[in-house]
Design a protein around this motif. Structure first.
Motif, PDB file in Angstrom:
ATOM      1  N   PHE A 297       0.677  -0.807   0.020  1.00 28.45           N
ATOM      2  CA  PHE A 297       0.164  -0.285  -0.521  1.00 28.45           C
ATOM      3  C   PHE A 297       0.653   0.807   0.312  1.00 28.45           C
ATOM      4  O   PHE A 297       0.299   2.004  -0.634  1.00 28.45           O
ATOM      5  CB  PHE A 297      -0.558  -0.184   1.222  1.00 28.45           C
ATOM      6  N   MET A 298       1.737   1.156   0.862  1.00 22.10           N
ATOM      7  CA  MET A 298       3.305   2.458   1.215  1.00 22.10           C
ATOM      8  C   MET A 298       3.763   3.064   0.186  1.00 22.10           C
ATOM      9  O   MET A 298       3.454   4.029  -0.354  1.00 22.10           O
ATOM     10  CB  MET A 298       3.614   2.239   2.319  1.00 22.10           C
ATOM     11  N   THR A 299       3.786   1.979  -0.843  1.00 21.43           N
ATOM     12  CA  THR A 299       5.083   2.301  -1.959  1.00 21.43           C
ATOM     13  C   THR A 299       4.187   3.025  -3.130  1.00 21.43           C
ATOM     14  O   THR A 299       4.382   4.213  -3.781  1.00 21.43           O
ATOM     15  CB  THR A 299       5.900   1.509  -2.156  1.00 21.43           C
ATOM     16  N   PRO A 300       2.478   2.565  -3.420  1.00 24.58           N
ATOM     17  CA  PRO A 300       1.816   4.176  -4.398  1.00 24.58           C
ATOM     18  C   PRO A 300       1.658   5.343  -3.921  1.00 24.58           C
ATOM     19  O   PRO A 300       1.887   5.636  -4.793  1.00 24.58           O
ATOM     20  CB  PRO A 300       1.143   2.840  -4.574  1.00 24.58           C
ATOM     21  N   MET A 301       1.527   4.520  -2.257  1.00 23.05           N
ATOM     22  CA  MET A 301       0.975   6.140  -1.966  1.00 23.05           C
ATOM     23  C   MET A 301       1.930   6.617  -1.586  1.00 23.05           C
ATOM     24  O   MET A 301       1.927   8.204  -2.009  1.00 23.05           O
ATOM     25  CB  MET A 301       0.423   6.140  -0.443  1.00 23.05           C
ATOM     26  N   ALA A 302       3.221   6.521  -1.416  1.00 28.29           N
ATOM     27  CA  ALA A 302       4.320   7.696  -1.402  1.00 28.29           C
ATOM     28  C   ALA A 302       5.789   8.182  -2.635  1.00 28.29           C
ATOM     29  O   ALA A 302       5.538   8.933  -2.913  1.00 28.29           O
ATOM     30  CB  ALA A 302       5.343   7.002  -0.523  1.00 28.29           C
ATOM     31  N   THR A 303       4.768   7.380  -4.098  1.00 22.87           N
ATOM     32  CA  THR A 303       5.293   7.687  -4.700  1.00 22.87           C
ATOM     33  C   THR A 303       4.353   8.505  -6.305  1.00 22.87           C
ATOM     34  O   THR A 303       5.200   8.650  -7.377  1.00 22.87           O
ATOM     35  CB  THR A 303       6.495   6.149  -5.425  1.00 22.87           C
TER      36      THR A 303
ATOM     37  N   LYS B 142      -6.094   1.876   6.754  1.00 24.34           N
ATOM     38  CA  LYS B 142      -5.418   2.301   7.846  1.00 24.34           C
ATOM     39  C   LYS B 142      -4.136   3.237   7.594  1.00 24.34           C
ATOM     40  O   LYS B 142      -3.624   3.903   7.816  1.00 24.34           O
ATOM     41  CB  LYS B 142      -5.238   0.866   8.922  1.00 24.34           C
ATOM     42  N   HIS B 143      -3.562   1.912   5.963  1.00 24.17           N
ATOM     43  CA  HIS B 143      -2.680   2.980   6.097  1.00 24.17           C
ATOM     44  C   HIS B 143      -2.881   4.685   4.906  1.00 24.17           C
ATOM     45  O   HIS B 143      -1.750   5.556   5.593  1.00 24.17           O
ATOM     46  CB  HIS B 143      -1.402   2.149   5.467  1.00 24.17           C
ATOM     47  N   ALA B 144      -3.331   4.438   4.576  1.00 21.59           N
ATOM     48  CA  ALA B 144      -4.090   6.063   3.963  1.00 21.59           C
ATOM     49  C   ALA B 144      -4.093   7.529   5.362  1.00 21.59           C
ATOM     50  O   ALA B 144      -3.467   8.100   5.138  1.00 21.59           O
ATOM     51  CB  ALA B 144      -5.590   5.731   2.772  1.00 21.59           C
ATOM     52  N   LYS B 145      -5.011   6.949   6.031  1.00 26.27           N
ATOM     53  CA  LYS B 145      -4.633   7.920   6.900  1.00 26.27           C
ATOM     54  C   LYS B 145      -3.286   8.188   7.777  1.00 26.27           C
ATOM     55  O   LYS B 145      -3.068   9.063   8.307  1.00 26.27           O
ATOM     56  CB  LYS B 145      -5.737   6.955   8.399  1.00 26.27           C
ATOM     57  N   LEU B 146      -2.776   6.805   8.067  1.00 26.55           N
ATOM     58  CA  LEU B 146      -1.233   7.132   9.035  1.00 26.55           C
ATOM     59  C   LEU B 146      -0.468   7.920   8.182  1.00 26.55           C
ATOM     60  O   LEU B 146       0.358   8.478   8.136  1.00 26.55           O
ATOM     61  CB  LEU B 146      -0.253   5.544   9.171  1.00 26.55           C
TER      62      LEU B 146
END
Length: 327
Positions: free
Chosen positions: A96-102, A314-318
């Motif tokens: 989840f986090m890699t697409p959100m961050a990049t 959850k990770h979208a919020k964090l």
């Protein structure tokens, strides 16, 4: 007509029925989106050994490390391998986090979920010679430090970085986060006293803990780990207190799961679900869970999909709270 019926009867009697369910016909590649030595790499190579020992598949299993771009290289490789049922990726919350961050055009729903094998905890590690005896000591030192204390972890804007941000927020302090390509590299830097602490998973620092180079202060979990067999210094994983019990109210766990490329067939997906279910029931896997202090949590099918949807939210919020979302 009678002859056709007799022929069909003869075929069935000979054991020749409908085509068998799908099986791999060449080597199976497990992509690890991090460098060798980290927890993801250790898990993949443990799986490789168990699969071969128990002959869970007729084809060889190859582990390939693709660590570039914080795991994005490996994820992109699987995304581009649409329909290739001989490829898998072991991944964590970074899915989840890699697409959100990049803002890379990646999404876990473009892959085929196979199984969640466990959840993994994070520990606040320090050099064995550091003066800190608990998280309170460490946070007090961080408040007084100038320049900021250096905390290492795997990749930026990923799980370790998110935990360090949460520590800053909880303690009103500032750290210098130092990203590395794997937890193994982070542990090496901590053992050499080049950084002040790390947020490594248990498996990533256990060797240096046993060797007397690093030691754990607390675990970022709601509850203590359950494994009571002594690991180092006469202490077990269960002896490590939670960070919250020491005044550092930060908790975080991540998934450890297996995915295939998108657009594989149901039979191909079912083959690997069955394979990893069998793997999860072996004594070697249970020993690995204990050795690595992983939280047993096998899920497949709809249970895994529902977990992924909730964990993504959850990770979208964090990530938003930390300011890690790409703009």
């Amino acid at each position: 007509m009678k002859q056709h019926w007799l022929a069909a009867t003869a075929i069935l009697a000979a054991g020749i029925g409908p085509a068998a369910a799908w099986e791999p016909t060449k080597a199976i590649e497990i992509v690890v989106p991090f460098s060798a030595g980290g927890a993801s790499d250790q898990m993949a190579r443990t799986m490789q050994g168990i699969i071969q020992k128990h002959n869970l598949t007729s084809q060889p299993v190859i582990v390939v490390n693709k660590p570039a771009a914080g795991g994005a290289e490996g994820m992109l490789d699987i995304q581009k391998s649409v329909g290739d049922a001989h490829k898998l990726i072991t991944t964590s919350s970074g899915i989840f986090m890699t697409p959100m961050a990049t803002k890379l055009p990646l999404n876990w729903q473009d892959y085929t979920p196979v199984a969640m094998m466990a959840q993994d905890s994070f520990v606040l590690w320090v050099n064995a010679k550091a003066p800190y005896q608990n998280a309170g000591d460490f946070m007090a030192a961080a408040k007084a430090a100038s320049p900021p204390l250096k905390v290492g972890g795997t990749s930026s804007k990923r799980e370790d970085n998110l935990i360090v941000f949460a520590m800053e927020k909880a303690g009103g302090v500032k750290f210098a986060f130092i990203p590395h390509t794997s937890g193994g590299q982070t542990s090496t830097q901590l053992s050499g006293n080049h950084i002040d602490a790390s947020t490594n998973n248990p498996a990533e620092d256990v060797a240096n803990w046993r060797g007397g180079a690093t030691r754990p202060l607390c675990v970022f979990s709601d509850q203590k780990m359950t494994y009571s067999t002594p690991v180092a210094e006469g202490k077990s994983w269960a002896d490590i207190p939670t960070c919250a019990s020491q005044g550092l109210n930060v908790t975080y766990q991540m998934l450890r799961g297996m995915f295939m490329p998108g657009k594989v067939t149901k039979d191909q997906q079912a083959y690997y679900v069955s394979l990893f279910k069998k793997l999860s029931e072996t004594p070697e896997w249970k020993e690995y869970l204990a050795r690595s202090a992983l939280v047993p949590d096998y899920r497949d099918g709809e249970a895994f999909v529902q977990f992924l949807k909730a964990d993504e939210a959850k990770h979208a919020k964090l990530m938003g709270d930390a300011g890690f979302m790409a703009k």
